[in-house]
Design an enzyme around this catalytic site. Sequence first.
Site, short mmCIF file in Angstrom:
data_model
loop_
_atom_site.label_atom_id
_atom_site.label_comp_id
_atom_site.label_asym_id
_atom_site.label_seq_id
_atom_site.Cartn_x
_atom_site.Cartn_y
_atom_site.Cartn_z
N HIS A 148 -2.12 -2.66 -9.41
CA HIS A 148 -3.09 -2.01 -8.52
C HIS A 148 -4.34 -2.88 -8.44
CE1 HIS A 148 -5.76 1.11 -6.88
NE2 HIS A 148 -4.66 1.76 -6.57
N HIS A 183 0.86 -1.20 0.00
CA HIS A 183 0.00 0.00 0.00
C HIS A 183 0.89 1.24 0.00
CE1 HIS A 183 -3.44 2.49 0.64
NE2 HIS A 183 -3.68 2.27 1.91
N ASP A 189 2.64 5.39 -6.76
CA ASP A 189 3.90 5.33 -5.99
C ASP A 189 5.13 5.23 -6.87
OD1 ASP A 189 1.92 3.44 -3.83
OD2 ASP A 189 2.86 5.34 -3.29
C1 SDX Z 1 -1.43 2.04 -3.34
O1 SDX Z 1 -6.12 0.57 -3.12
C2 SDX Z 1 -5.68 1.75 -3.41
O2 SDX Z 1 -6.38 2.60 -3.91
C3 SDX Z 1 -4.22 1.98 -3.04
C4 SDX Z 1 -3.61 3.29 -3.47
C5 SDX Z 1 -4.24 4.45 -2.75
O3 SDX Z 1 -4.16 5.57 -3.30
O4 SDX Z 1 -4.72 4.26 -1.60
O5 SDX Z 1 -3.75 3.46 -4.86
C6 SDX Z 1 -2.12 3.34 -3.14
O6 SDX Z 1 -1.36 1.27 -2.44
C7 SDX Z 1 -0.92 1.69 -4.72
C8 SDX Z 1 -0.32 0.25 -4.81
C9 SDX Z 1 1.10 0.30 -4.26
N1 SDX Z 1 1.68 -1.05 -4.16
C10 SDX Z 1 2.67 -1.47 -4.96
O7 SDX Z 1 3.12 -0.81 -5.88
C11 SDX Z 1 3.24 -2.84 -4.59
C12 SDX Z 1 3.41 -3.69 -5.86
N2 SDX Z 1 2.07 -4.01 -6.37
C13 SDX Z 1 1.55 -5.33 -5.96
O8 SDX Z 1 1.93 -5.75 -4.69
C14 SDX Z 1 0.08 -5.50 -6.33
O9 SDX Z 1 -0.09 -5.03 -7.61
C15 SDX Z 1 -0.98 -4.87 -5.43
C16 SDX Z 1 -0.84 -5.29 -4.01
C17 SDX Z 1 -0.95 -3.39 -5.52
C18 SDX Z 1 -2.35 -5.34 -5.95
O10 SDX Z 1 -2.39 -6.71 -5.77
P1 SDX Z 1 -3.76 -7.55 -6.01
O11 SDX Z 1 -4.86 -6.71 -6.48
O12 SDX Z 1 -4.01 -8.39 -4.79
O13 SDX Z 1 -3.38 -8.41 -7.23
P2 SDX Z 1 -2.61 -9.76 -7.13
O14 SDX Z 1 -1.55 -9.68 -6.07
O15 SDX Z 1 -3.61 -10.87 -7.05
O16 SDX Z 1 -1.86 -9.78 -8.55
C19 SDX Z 1 -2.54 -10.29 -9.67
C20 SDX Z 1 -1.42 -10.96 -10.48
C21 SDX Z 1 -0.60 -11.95 -9.64
O17 SDX Z 1 -0.10 -12.92 -10.50
P3 SDX Z 1 -0.91 -14.34 -10.62
O18 SDX Z 1 -0.99 -14.90 -9.21
O19 SDX Z 1 -2.28 -14.00 -11.17
O20 SDX Z 1 -0.06 -15.19 -11.54
O21 SDX Z 1 -0.48 -9.95 -10.89
C22 SDX Z 1 0.79 -10.20 -10.30
C23 SDX Z 1 0.57 -11.13 -9.14
O22 SDX Z 1 1.72 -11.93 -8.89
N3 SDX Z 1 1.31 -8.92 -9.85
C24 SDX Z 1 2.58 -8.54 -9.97
C25 SDX Z 1 2.62 -7.23 -9.46
N4 SDX Z 1 1.40 -6.88 -9.03
C26 SDX Z 1 0.58 -7.92 -9.27
N5 SDX Z 1 3.67 -9.17 -10.47
C27 SDX Z 1 4.83 -8.46 -10.44
N6 SDX Z 1 4.96 -7.20 -9.96
C28 SDX Z 1 3.87 -6.55 -9.46
N7 SDX Z 1 3.99 -5.31 -8.99
#
Ligand code: SDX
Length: 438
Positions: free
Chosen positions: A308, A267, A366
């Site tokens: 996201h 987050h 971010d």
């Molecule tokens: C913020 O919610 C909000 O509005 C948040 C925010 C706000 O203003 O409040 O916008 C601020 O928190 C932005 C997000 C910041 N976080 C990051 O940048 C961390 C990296 N991102 C990931 O950890 C991830 O994308 C999340 C946590 C943000 C979202 O994860 P989800 O929705 O739970 O999706 P998921 O983990 O199920 O991913 C779906 C697929 C997965 O692969 P499969 O299991 O389907 O094979 O996408 C992959 C994930 O492994 N994936 C990534 C990835 N993000 C998702 N693979 C590599 N790198 C990534 N960054």
Amino acid sequence: MAHESQSAARLSIDESEIELPIIAGREGPKVIDVGKLASQGYFTYDPGFVSTASCNSEITYVDGDSGVLLHRGYPIEQLAEHSDYLELCYLLLKGELPNAAERAEFDWEIKHHTMVDEKLRTFIQGFRRDAHPMAVMCGIVGALSAFYHDSLDINSEEDRLRTAMRLIAKMPTLAAMSYKYPLGQPFIYPRNELGFAENFLHMMFATPCEDYEVNPVIARAMDRILLLHADHEQNASTSTVRMAGSTGANPYACVAAGIAALWGPAHGGANEAVLNMLDEIGDERNIDKFVAKAKDRDDPFRLMGFGHRVYKSYDPRAKVMQQTCHEVLNELGAQDNPTLRMAQRLEKIALEDSYFVEKRLYPNVDFYSGIILKAIGIPVELFTVIFATGRTPGWIAHWNEMIGGGYRLGRPRQLYQGHQRRDFVPLEQRQPSESIGR
Ligand code: SDX
């Protein structure tokens, strides 16, 4: 906020059929009201709340497929270009843009709440000098509840708005204290002749020894960074504030809970994690190796600042942040910033890679913010503190909307996978616990 159901979903389970009202909002997907399922002996199951609307709200609308972000109906791009952070705080809280008189009064109110109780200057001394600033902010914002516990009737709209003003006004002062403390430098008092972001940067970087002039381009960039972080509907930290608030808890304690939730790297902690990731990559020649790690399901590494839960297209805030990044680096004569070059190369590679394209992973808010903050001279550990400062009006606007709009205690249920009923076993009859299956 009352809402009429316009049609119904029919859930047929075994021999019975349950009719569930479908309700349309002003924008976005319709919702199925499952409230009566429990009385029929069922719960819904949605870990991570991917398909769950937790509440009614009128504050912010996000369309993740189209990359749309509206605050009270106004697009983030227009607010970033034509408005400023304090005006957005007013909009989030009151629902409309202020006229000149309302704006002047709001500014005056905020300015006259920027100081914090002098006891907090000793309170912060209780932390180790090397404490993470987010740990300090969790503690010191939570401590504010000790200063206002008795003068707060959450059922009084006037008291709620005063609380909102206090928190919006005091967060920059506390954030600057969390920066100065590990440096061993004296805390700088707020100055009422300065603008909001200018005052924050002055409290951060001024010292008592000489006048400190804030660069207006940097002040405008900081104001825009705060504006871009102000609210984002029911994200994890805002949902935490709402959950804590649903118990009737002190709003300062609720915001402290939101700060704690924001800290995680999935987050708000992602901005710090992006810079640490770019430092770990070190050289553009290593990018392909790290992109491969991010694609490897067996490798926990993820591309920080990418992906996201809601945006399955470019985060509109990331575009404005990238433009702000160029403005700041140009102003500082640091156009050839190696970290920015690395980030842009990483973004290009990722956006062309089928893994990221198929999973619809784009840069989020971010990804670029940390490059700007680092260029301004803000240490990486303070990045999420800046996010928390920006997000404060969102947190407190949602808290105010919930408390003022009729709410119920938040109390989710579960899918229980533990032991069924079993009788207690006296000590002398017990087997070694590892020999007992689950
Ligand atoms: C913020 O919610 C909000 O509005 C948040 C925010 C706000 O203003 O409040 O916008 C601020 O928190 C932005 C997000 C910041 N976080 C990051 O940048 C961390 C990296 N991102 C990931 O950890 C991830 O994308 C999340 C946590 C943000 C979202 O994860 P989800 O929705 O739970 O999706 P998921 O983990 O199920 O991913 C779906 C697929 C997965 O692969 P499969 O299991 O389907 O094979 O996408 C992959 C994930 O492994 N994936 C990534 C990835 N993000 C998702 N693979 C590599 N790198 C990534 N960054």
